[in-house]
Design a protein around this motif. Structure first.
Motif, mmCIF file in Angstrom:
data_model
loop_
_atom_site.group_PDB
_atom_site.id
_atom_site.type_symbol
_atom_site.label_atom_id
_atom_site.label_comp_id
_atom_site.label_asym_id
_atom_site.label_seq_id
_atom_site.Cartn_x
_atom_site.Cartn_y
_atom_site.Cartn_z
ATOM 1 N N LEU A 1 0.822 -1.205 0.000
ATOM 2 C CA LEU A 1 0.000 0.000 0.000
ATOM 3 C C LEU A 1 0.858 1.258 0.000
ATOM 4 N N TYR A 2 1.902 1.261 0.800
ATOM 5 C CA TYR A 2 2.785 2.432 0.841
ATOM 6 C C TYR A 2 3.477 2.641 -0.507
ATOM 7 N N HIS A 3 3.892 1.549 -1.118
ATOM 8 C CA HIS A 3 4.550 1.648 -2.421
ATOM 9 C C HIS A 3 3.608 2.235 -3.456
ATOM 10 N N ASP A 4 2.383 1.704 -3.502
ATOM 11 C CA ASP A 4 1.417 2.207 -4.480
ATOM 12 C C ASP A 4 1.070 3.664 -4.226
ATOM 13 N N ALA A 5 1.034 4.045 -2.961
ATOM 14 C CA ALA A 5 0.764 5.446 -2.632
ATOM 15 C C ALA A 5 1.887 6.342 -3.135
ATOM 16 N N GLU A 6 3.123 5.857 -3.015
ATOM 17 C CA GLU A 6 4.257 6.661 -3.477
ATOM 18 C C GLU A 6 4.251 6.775 -4.994
ATOM 19 N N VAL A 7 3.878 5.697 -5.682
ATOM 20 C CA VAL A 7 3.766 5.744 -7.142
ATOM 21 C C VAL A 7 2.731 6.777 -7.557
ATOM 22 N N ALA A 8 1.580 6.748 -6.893
ATOM 23 C CA ALA A 8 0.514 7.696 -7.223
ATOM 24 C C ALA A 8 0.948 9.127 -6.947
ATOM 25 N N THR A 9 1.670 9.321 -5.849
ATOM 26 C CA THR A 9 2.150 10.655 -5.510
ATOM 27 C C THR A 9 3.154 11.144 -6.541
ATOM 28 N N ASP A 10 4.044 10.247 -6.984
ATOM 29 C CA ASP A 10 5.030 10.606 -8.001
ATOM 30 C C ASP A 10 4.334 11.039 -9.293
ATOM 31 N N LYS A 11 3.276 10.304 -9.655
ATOM 32 C CA LYS A 11 2.522 10.668 -10.855
ATOM 33 C C LYS A 11 1.862 12.032 -10.691
ATOM 34 N N HIS B 1 -6.959 4.336 1.778
ATOM 35 C CA HIS B 1 -6.584 2.971 2.140
ATOM 36 C C HIS B 1 -5.406 2.977 3.118
ATOM 37 N N ILE B 2 -4.461 3.900 2.896
ATOM 38 C CA ILE B 2 -3.317 3.988 3.791
ATOM 39 C C ILE B 2 -3.775 4.381 5.197
#
Length: 344
Positions: free
Chosen positions: A47-57, A180-181
């Motif tokens: 979840l943290y990884h996906d959140a960081e990907v979304a933030t980067d985008k 979700h986080i």
């Protein structure tokens, strides 16, 4: 290659599984199955990884919007300048025509014949005609320029709207992940203190094992130990940020996300680098790990979704994830994708 974000349905399922795992761990207390904690850890990391990907985008989309807004503003300024020139030249041309009209209707040939100095009259007539022609040519060029600028501005404004729409979509997607986080953090906090300690110990053990494996290759004997003057400034900046919280999309001065920290550290050293970890990986010079030196950036995971500043001695300074703070940690505690050099 970027790992695709899961759909909302998959995320809901993941959240349910995580809730079950955490609840089971909480209910079992000190006797919780280590495998359950491993599952909890894996879910949280995902979840943290996906959140960081979304933030980067989102950060990348925000950067494009900002750049495009500046482009539209610059084009609009050019239009205003061109319009002012057109107004001034049109007025001048009109004044010249009026002056010529007031001078009488005697044909130029007769004015030439009556002139006391026919040669000078001819020169004056030629200069007047040339000036008039030059003015008309300049007016035509300015009108053409304005027309082109109008078209470019319309196209740029349309592109700006498209980019803004993309940014809004990224923001909505990020908010879903943040929700979700938040749920995951709430469930994690429901664990008994002993279980939270065990979870933290599990993470630390895995980090130590990964670092030990990396160092066992003899890599620390190969990589550089001396930073450039700019690299030392970047490191000094990062050191001063230790203890500040991780916040998605933040780039200081009170909080940072991972690429916000690295981009601001190098900005403090006088070097402007891309805002996101993905763009830092794509645009900065790649360096073999064995040629790494303090001040270089280590990019993590196959989708370049995380970045940290290498500070020497096998350690990095980074803004890790929500709920954590900028800190110094082992460089190989995460999956290394590669190294880039801002001051290459």
């Amino acid at each position: 290659m970027r790992r695709p974000l899961r759909t909302h349905g998959h995320r809901t399922a993941a959240a349910v599984v995580l809730a079950c795992a955490l609840t089971a761990a909480s209910q079992q207390g000190a006797q919780a199955d280590p495998q359950t904690l491993t599952e909890v850890q894996a879910r949280l990391q995902s979840l943290y990884h996906d959140a960081e990907v979304a933030t980067d985008k989102y950060n990348a989309a925000d950067g494009k919007v900002t750049a495009q807004r500046k482009r539209v503003s610059a084009l609009q300024a050019q239009i205003r300048t061109t319009e002012a020139k057109l107004t001034r030249l049109t007025s001048m041309a009109g004044a010249a025509a009026a002056a010529q009209y007031r001078g009488g209707t005697v044909p130029a040939e007769l004015q030439f014949a009556l002139a006391g100095d026919p040669g000078r009259a001819l020169d004056d007539a030629g200069l007047a005609l040339q000036a008039q022609q030059n003015t008309q040519n300049l007016l035509t060029q300015l009108k053409t320029t304005k027309s082109t600028l109008d078209t470019s501005t319309d196209e740029a404004a349309a592109e700006l709207e498209r980019l803004q729409a993309g940014r809004r979509a990224m923001a909505k997607q990020r908010r879903t992940i943040e929700q979700h986080i938040a749920e995951a953090q709430q469930l994690e906090s429901s664990l008994a203190a002993q279980e939270r300690a065990r979870l933290a110990a599990l993470e630390q053990r895995e980090s130590d094992q990964a670092q030990a494996k990396w160092e066992s290759t003899g890599i620390l004997k190969k990589i550089g130990t001396d930073a450039t003057p700019a690299g030392r400034k970047a490191i000094a900046f990062a050191v001063k940020q230790i203890g500040k919280p991780y916040v998605w999309g933040a780039e200081g001065p009170d909080s940072y996300d991972c690429s916000g920290l690295t981009s601001q550290a190098w900005l403090a050293a006088g070097v402007t680098i891309p805002r996101t970890s993905e763009m830092q990986w794509a645009q900065l010079k790649h360096i073999p790990i064995e040629d790494m030196r303090p001040g270089d950036l280590i990019i993590y995971f196959s989708d370049a979704s995380h970045v940290a500043l290498y500070v020497g001695g096998g350690n990095i300074i980074s803004a890790p994830r929500p709920g954590r703070y900028v800190y110094e940690s082992p460089a190989a505690s995460m999956e290394i994708l590669g190294v880039v050099r801002p001051d290459a």
